[in-house]
Design a protein around this motif. Structure first.
Motif, PDB file in Angstrom:
ATOM      1  N   LEU G  30      40.697  15.773 -12.062  1.00  0.00           N
ATOM      2  CA  LEU G  30      39.336  16.154 -12.982  1.00  0.00           C
ATOM      3  C   LEU G  30      38.046  15.188 -12.662  1.00  0.00           C
ATOM      4  N   SER G  31      38.219  14.201 -12.308  1.00  0.00           N
ATOM      5  CA  SER G  31      37.225  13.167 -11.758  1.00  0.00           C
ATOM      6  C   SER G  31      36.156  13.654 -10.720  1.00  0.00           C
ATOM      7  N   ARG G  32      36.842  14.797 -10.006  1.00  0.00           N
ATOM      8  CA  ARG G  32      36.058  15.303  -8.954  1.00  0.00           C
ATOM      9  C   ARG G  32      35.427  16.662  -9.458  1.00  0.00           C
ATOM     10  N   VAL G  33      35.643  17.076 -10.612  1.00  0.00           N
ATOM     11  CA  VAL G  33      34.851  18.370 -10.828  1.00  0.00           C
ATOM     12  C   VAL G  33      33.423  18.042 -11.162  1.00  0.00           C
ATOM     13  N   ASP G  34      32.662  19.036 -10.994  1.00  0.00           N
ATOM     14  CA  ASP G  34      30.939  19.120 -11.014  1.00  0.00           C
ATOM     15  C   ASP G  34      30.460  18.438 -12.161  1.00  0.00           C
ATOM     16  N   GLY G  35      29.993  17.499 -11.915  1.00  0.00           N
ATOM     17  CA  GLY G  35      29.114  17.060 -13.304  1.00  0.00           C
ATOM     18  C   GLY G  35      30.076  16.029 -13.932  1.00  0.00           C
ATOM     19  N   VAL G  36      31.327  15.648 -13.639  1.00  0.00           N
ATOM     20  CA  VAL G  36      31.916  14.596 -14.293  1.00  0.00           C
ATOM     21  C   VAL G  36      31.850  13.219 -13.498  1.00  0.00           C
ATOM     22  N   SER G  37      31.455  12.332 -14.402  1.00  0.00           N
ATOM     23  CA  SER G  37      31.192  10.825 -14.056  1.00  0.00           C
ATOM     24  C   SER G  37      32.539  10.096 -14.153  1.00  0.00           C
ATOM     25  N   GLY G  38      33.395  10.339 -15.139  1.00  0.00           N
ATOM     26  CA  GLY G  38      34.518   9.529 -15.220  1.00  0.00           C
ATOM     27  C   GLY G  38      35.487  10.279 -16.480  1.00  0.00           C
ATOM     28  N   VAL G  39      36.793   9.871 -16.139  1.00  0.00           N
ATOM     29  CA  VAL G  39      37.857  10.643 -16.916  1.00  0.00           C
ATOM     30  C   VAL G  39      38.821   9.507 -17.453  1.00  0.00           C
ATOM     31  N   ASN G  40      39.246   9.839 -18.843  1.00  0.00           N
ATOM     32  CA  ASN G  40      40.453   8.971 -19.168  1.00  0.00           C
ATOM     33  C   ASN G  40      41.430   9.969 -19.798  1.00  0.00           C
ATOM     34  N   CYS G  41      42.607   9.642 -19.324  1.00  0.00           N
ATOM     35  CA  CYS G  41      43.711  10.475 -19.736  1.00  0.00           C
ATOM     36  C   CYS G  41      44.605   9.480 -20.307  1.00  0.00           C
ATOM     37  N   ILE G  42      44.929   9.993 -21.692  1.00  0.00           N
ATOM     38  CA  ILE G  42      45.930   9.347 -22.511  1.00  0.00           C
ATOM     39  C   ILE G  42      47.125  10.054 -22.861  1.00  0.00           C
ATOM     40  N   LEU G  43      48.396   9.335 -22.661  1.00  0.00           N
ATOM     41  CA  LEU G  43      49.541  10.019 -22.946  1.00  0.00           C
ATOM     42  C   LEU G  43      49.851  10.038 -24.548  1.00  0.00           C
ATOM     43  N   SER G  44      49.914  10.987 -25.268  1.00  0.00           N
ATOM     44  CA  SER G  44      50.139  11.304 -26.754  1.00  0.00           C
ATOM     45  C   SER G  44      51.301  11.624 -27.196  1.00  0.00           C
ATOM     46  N   GLU G  45      52.034  12.508 -26.516  1.00  0.00           N
ATOM     47  CA  GLU G  45      53.199  12.959 -27.004  1.00  0.00           C
ATOM     48  C   GLU G  45      54.063  13.403 -25.763  1.00  0.00           C
ATOM     49  N   VAL G  46      55.493  13.036 -25.803  1.00  0.00           N
ATOM     50  CA  VAL G  46      56.296  13.485 -24.663  1.00  0.00           C
ATOM     51  C   VAL G  46      57.461  14.100 -25.347  1.00  0.00           C
ATOM     52  N   ASP G  47      57.872  15.536 -24.585  1.00  0.00           N
ATOM     53  CA  ASP G  47      58.816  16.258 -24.947  1.00  0.00           C
ATOM     54  C   ASP G  47      59.859  16.474 -23.886  1.00  0.00           C
ATOM     55  N   GLN G  48      60.631  17.237 -23.830  1.00  0.00           N
ATOM     56  CA  GLN G  48      61.991  17.458 -22.935  1.00  0.00           C
ATOM     57  C   GLN G  48      61.091  18.106 -21.477  1.00  0.00           C
ATOM     58  N   GLU G  49      60.311  19.121 -21.888  1.00  0.00           N
ATOM     59  CA  GLU G  49      59.789  19.732 -20.531  1.00  0.00           C
ATOM     60  C   GLU G  49      58.413  19.716 -20.475  1.00  0.00           C
ATOM     61  N   THR G  50      57.687  19.224 -21.527  1.00  0.00           N
ATOM     62  CA  THR G  50      56.275  18.967 -21.667  1.00  0.00           C
ATOM     63  C   THR G  50      55.656  17.937 -22.130  1.00  0.00           C
ATOM     64  N   GLU G  51      54.649  17.589 -22.062  1.00  0.00           N
ATOM     65  CA  GLU G  51      53.658  16.265 -22.564  1.00  0.00           C
ATOM     66  C   GLU G  51      52.530  16.610 -23.136  1.00  0.00           C
ATOM     67  N   ASN G  52      51.778  15.890 -24.187  1.00  0.00           N
ATOM     68  CA  ASN G  52      50.432  16.167 -24.731  1.00  0.00           C
ATOM     69  C   ASN G  52      49.875  15.052 -24.164  1.00  0.00           C
ATOM     70  N   ILE G  53      48.447  15.427 -23.349  1.00  0.00           N
ATOM     71  CA  ILE G  53      47.605  14.177 -23.054  1.00  0.00           C
ATOM     72  C   ILE G  53      46.347  14.429 -23.672  1.00  0.00           C
ATOM     73  N   LYS G  54      45.842  13.475 -24.182  1.00  0.00           N
ATOM     74  CA  LYS G  54      44.333  13.434 -24.578  1.00  0.00           C
ATOM     75  C   LYS G  54      43.314  13.134 -23.388  1.00  0.00           C
TER      76      LYS G  54
END
Lengths: 100, 100, 100, 100, 100, 100, 100
Positions: G30-54
């Motif tokens: 995501l940090s290489r997407v056009d117009g992006v100068s910074g990205v913060n990814c935060i783990l919010s919930e972990v399930d068996q197959e998937t996870e939610n990130i903010k």
């Protein structure tokens, strides 16, 4: 135009380790990993044989593989990667009502 | 290129000590340890014979062994090392939802 | 090389005193003690004959004995020393999960 | 060497007053007392005949007697002096585990 | 020496008003009162016929009578004056253990 | 002397809208309204057909009618105006004991 | 006069993803997407197959479609857009009593 790549700027890790080596040694070793400019190790939980530490690493183009390797060399293992910041700007978390 | 080594920049210690010497003397003695630029001693728990103090030490290339030795000389013992910061940048803690 | 000595930089005291003299006079008197650059006196508990005040004193090379003496002269007594900062850098408290 | 004397730098007062004059007039009158550079009056409790206001006064060498006199002239009385800062440096409160 | 008079620097008001005119119009009108450099109107409670708004006004030598008059012209009334800052320095609130 | 008029500097709105167009489009459209220098749209509540968003708009002499019109064009409606800042100085909220 | 367009300045996203690729790779991509100068990814919930990130992304004229596409390429999907900032000024959230 190719964007300059700042890579990984910050990692927040939940690390499981035996009591030895101490978190003093973990912090010193990680501070020498390529791209790392500083490390904060915080004791979060102590069990009989092991302890959990929260590790915050900051820098530019942090080498994640070298970092994992350094932890393994110390007998420690990354239990989960709880946060990652990447890119030129060190973006901080922003609270929203959806955080509950 | 060899990285300049800033070593230990901050320690957060839980220290157990007898009532004497006072935390005033502990703070003064630790402030003279090699690499230390400042010390904060905070009374956290008082028992009949002993007291727990939280000790925050900041500096550059703090000599952990000299620090432990200085505490021992005062009859105090490090009960746990609760936080360590190492490297050029003094990295602070970052809250995440995994901190519970 | 001998380190310049900054001595005591801050004290946080729990002081027990009679209602007279007032905390206004306590603050003024302590502000004139050797090494003191400022004083904050806060009323924390009022009893029939006495009151507890929290005293925060900041400066460089604060003379603890002169300070205690000044309080005694006012009929007050240091009940406990709750915090001491020493050294060149005024180090602040740092929260950790071990603070509970 | 005689230290320059900055005297009282801040007072935090719990003041009891009749509804008239208003806190607007109290604030204006106190702002003209010798040594005062600013005043903040905050309504804290309203009863049938009287009200409690919290008064924060800041300055250099604040004249406490003139201040009390000014309040008396307005029919108000200082119920308690909850905080006093004195000296060259405006020292702020510092939290410790002993504050409970 | 006569002190320069900065008069009222900030007012915090609890204002009762009919739904019309809107708080947009209240804010605009108050921002034109003599001595006012800025206004913040915050909706705090809505009832069937009326609403309570919190009004924070900042400036130098704010004309309280003109301000009350402007509110009356809009059909609004000052329910209570919850805070007043006066003098050269904009003094902020300071917490103490007596605030409960 | 006529005061320069800075008009509306900030609006805090509770807006009700259908799921389409997305809050990305709402934010972009509002950022082009006359006088607006920035917009923050925050998802606050999601229902089956509609959602509530909190909209914070900042600028100088914001044109409230054009803003409402822009929202209407998007099928959205201002449910309430929760805050308005007007004038030269962007005055912030100030807490008092009366806020409960 | 045509306003310079700064477009999207910040996005706060709730993203659902499989455990692989890791959030380290998501942040870097995501940090290489056009117009992006910074990205913060935060783990919010972990399930068996998937996870939610903010995911918090900051920049100027961020290309939302390219961003969504980049997430899709990683097998991730935007579950909701929780916040959007647009325009020249990076406007922050402002608390009001209506936030409950």
């Amino acid at each position: 135009m190719v964007k300059a790549d700042y890579g990984i700027r910050r990692l927040v890790l939940d690390v499981l380790k035996p009591h030895k080596p101490s978190i003093v040694n973990v912090a010193l070793k990680l501070s020498r990993v390529d791209g790392v400019s500083g490390v904060n190790c915080i004791l979060s939980e102590v069990d009989q044989e092991t302890e959990n530490i929260k590790v915050i690493v900051e820098g530019v183009n942090i080498d994640f593989d070298e970092l994992s390797g350094a932890l393994e060399d110390l007998g420690a293992v990354i239990h989960s990667v709880d946060g990652v910041v990447a890119g030129r700007k060190l973006v901080e978390d922003v609270e929203t009502p959806q955080d509950k």
